[in-house]
Structures are given as structure tokens and as C-alpha cells.
Scaffold this active site. Structure first.
Site, PDB file in Angstrom:
ATOM      1  N   SER A  39       0.834  -1.201   0.000  1.00 25.38           N
ATOM      2  CA  SER A  39       0.000   0.000   0.000  1.00 25.38           C
ATOM      3  C   SER A  39       0.874   1.259   0.000  1.00 25.38           C
ATOM      4  CB  SER A  39      -0.966  -0.043   1.186  1.00 25.38           C
ATOM      5  OG  SER A  39      -2.024   0.869   1.001  1.00 25.38           O
ATOM      6  N   ASP A 153      -5.811  -3.436  -2.467  1.00 26.13           N
ATOM      7  CA  ASP A 153      -4.758  -3.060  -1.526  1.00 26.13           C
ATOM      8  C   ASP A 153      -3.967  -4.273  -1.014  1.00 26.13           C
ATOM      9  OD1 ASP A 153      -3.622  -2.218   1.200  1.00 26.13           O
ATOM     10  OD2 ASP A 153      -4.420  -0.331   0.444  1.00 26.13           O
TER      11      ASP A 153
END
Length: 314
Positions: A39, A153
Site C-alpha cells: 500500500s 490493496d
């Protein structure tokens, strides 16, 4: 120089603290030989490996709350509310077109394949595309379509991607954990009333549009909104995963950044977060040195001979 394998975790805007950690490592003449990011960790790691971290830092420090909001290209979709094109166009201006395999430092970027329910690790290919996949927070960013996959993510499966880091002999394994439960006192001044008023004017049309598509009757005793529930649920999941990962791999140094230091989109706190990263690394490194000193003393008292040639403390 002491070689460092550096693992950068997921955690939204708190990830800017990882800039401060890297700056402290460099100031102490550590040599980062490999990187793994999930991320926001993929963004910080990517810019550093490309030699563009300072340019990214100077840009992000110029943004206030209104500027951050203007980077959000909202869309109404079942899959998310942000397209992400506007933000990544800005990042492209700084980074350009770079492939992961051409970076000066090996980098592994973690994302989540929603359809096949597994982790995807990028070690080659377009760097910005890999970043875009890795930061796709569920229901916030639209997933990235890539080779028939819907990528989200990296923090969903691997918030602290220790399993992906490349190691060199006798290096130190350093982790930045952006989901620490330690207490935090904010040093950022409150946003002025005039800025808040301008922000409310900007966001009101979006709020009305969202309400027209998804009407919600809000009761007086309702504690959390839609996005509050989403963020808190995602945070709780990352907490539990992070604990398990750290317990399994037992890195040499864990830099703890408080979850309370910033919300997922509070990138306007850049300077405060970068300084927090520096302070947190100093604290973690002092604890590491204390542990090593105690270990050396214990071994000497027991007349145990060990080779600490590659465990110099800088």
C-alpha cells in the site's frame, strides 16, 4: 556501513512517517539493500528505490487539506468512490515511466487478487501501475484491472510484507509498523475556520450526490458513518494480521508508528508525520542497541565466544 532489508507497511497517510525512517537510516550511514512495500509502503519504497524520494517529499509537504481533497477524482460506483487517476498523474510528473526491474534497489510490491483470493507480488513491470494496485483500499479506490485480475490493496493479505523481502548475508531486518497501538499526541495546529468552511463548500455537492444515490436515514444515536465503519474494520483486520506477521518473522528492529497519528487520507500532516518517523526510529534503534549491549554482556559473563564483526552499531 550496515546493510538493511527494509519492510514498509500499509497504513494510509501514516506511511509518510516512513520517509523520516529512511532519512534517519541514511543519516546513520546504513545501506538499504532491499525493499518490500505494501500500500503506502509501496509508494514510499518505490520513490526511494527510484532516487526520487526527496522530490516526492517536497511535493507532499506543500499540500494542505484542500489540496488533498482536490486530488480526489470521485466517482459513484459499486466498486469504489475514487478513480485515482488524478493522484497518479501527479505522481507520474515526479516519477516518470520506470520499471521495477530497473530500480537501483530490489523492490517487491504487494497487492491482492480479489478474484483468485491470493497475493500478487510485483518484482517487475511498470512501477506506477504496481503502486496503483497496492494502494487500492477496498470500497475507497476502484480496483485495478490487470491481466484479467481485479487487484486491491496489499494490506488486505499482507500489511507488513516480510515474506517478500530479499535478504543479504548478515543484514539487519527493519520493519516500519504503521498500525501500532501506542498513544500519540498530535502536534499539528487545528485547521482554521476559513479553511474548514471552504472545505465544506467543496464537499457539499459530492455529499448531496452520494445521498441521492444511497439515501440513508441517520439517527441521532448513530455513532459511525459508512466510511467510519469501513476504515475501522479495515484497521482492525490489519492489526491482527500485523501482530501475527511480526510474531512469525521477529525482525531485528520494529519502528512503531501510532495508528492515532493520522487518518487514512490525512496527507496534509506530512511534515509532522515525517518528524514522527524520525523520532520513532531513534526510539526503536536505542532499544535495539540496548538489547545488543545486554546480549554481549551476558555472553561475555558466560565466556561464550561469538562473532559480532557484522553486528556493529552505528
Amino acid at each position: 556501513m550496515k546493510n538493511i532489508a527494509l519492510v514498509l507497511s500499509s497504513g494510509g497517510a501514516r506511511g509518510l512517517a516512513q520517509i523520516g525512517v529512511i532519512e534517519e537510516l541514511e543519516r546513520r550511514n546504513f545501506h538499504i539493500t532491499s525493499l518490500s512495500g505494501s500500500s503506502i509502503g509501496s509508494v514510499i519504497g518505490g520513490f526511494y528505490a527510484a532516487g526520487k524520494l526527496n522530490e516526492y517529499k517536497e511535493w507532499i509537504k506543500t499540500l494542505d487539506k484542500l489540496d488533498v481533497f482536490k486530488l480526489m477524482d470521485f466517482t459513484i460506483s459499486k466498486s469504489g468512490v475514487l478513480k485515482g487517476d488524478r493522484l497518479f498523474n501527479e505522481l507520474h510528473k515526479i516519477l516518470g515511466d520506470i520499471r521495477i526491474e530497473d530500480l537501483k534497489i530490489p523492490l517487491a510490491i504487494s497487492a491482492t487478487d480479489l478474484i483468485n483470493k491470493q497475493e500478487v507480488v510485483f518484482k517487475s513491470g511498470n512501477l506506477l501501475q504496481a503502486m496503483r494496485a497496492s494502494v487500492s483500499v477496498p470500497t475507497l479506490f476502484l480496483p485495478l484491472e490487470f491481466e484479467g485480475k481485479e487487484l486491491l490493496d496489499g494490506g488486505i493479505i499482507n500489511p507488513i510484507p516480510l515474506s517478500n523481502i530479499e535478504r543479504t548475508k548478515n543484514d539487519l531486518l527493519v520493519v516500519v509498523n504503521l498500525n501500532s497501538r501506542k498513544k500519540y499526541i498530535s502536534k499539528t495546529l487545528p485547521i482554521s475556520n476559513s479553511t474548514l468552511e471552504r472545505f465544506e463548500k467543496l464537499i457539499e455537492p459530492l455529499r448531496q450526490r452520494w445521498q441521492s444515490i444511497r439515501p440513508v436515514q441517520v439517527s441521532d444515536n448513530q455513532k459511525f458513518g459508512y466510511f467510519d465503519i469501513m476504515n475501522r474494520s479495515f484497521d482492525l483486520m490489519q492489526d491482527k494480521l500485523s501482530d501475527c506477521i511480526l510474531d512469525k518473522y521477529k525482525p531485528d528492529i520494529v519502528v512503531e508508528i501510532s495508528r492515532e497519528s493520522a487518518g487514512i487520507l490525512e496527507f496534509y500532516k506530512a511534515e509532522e508525520l515525517i518528524n514522527e518517523g524520525k523520532s520513532a526510529f531513534k526510539e526503536a534503534f536505542a532499544a535495539y542497541k540496548k538489547t545488543k549491549t545486554h546480549s554481549n554482556s551476558f555472553d561475555s559473563s558466560n565466556k561464550t565466544v561469538q562473532n559480532f564483526e557484522n553486528q556493529n552499531i552505528y
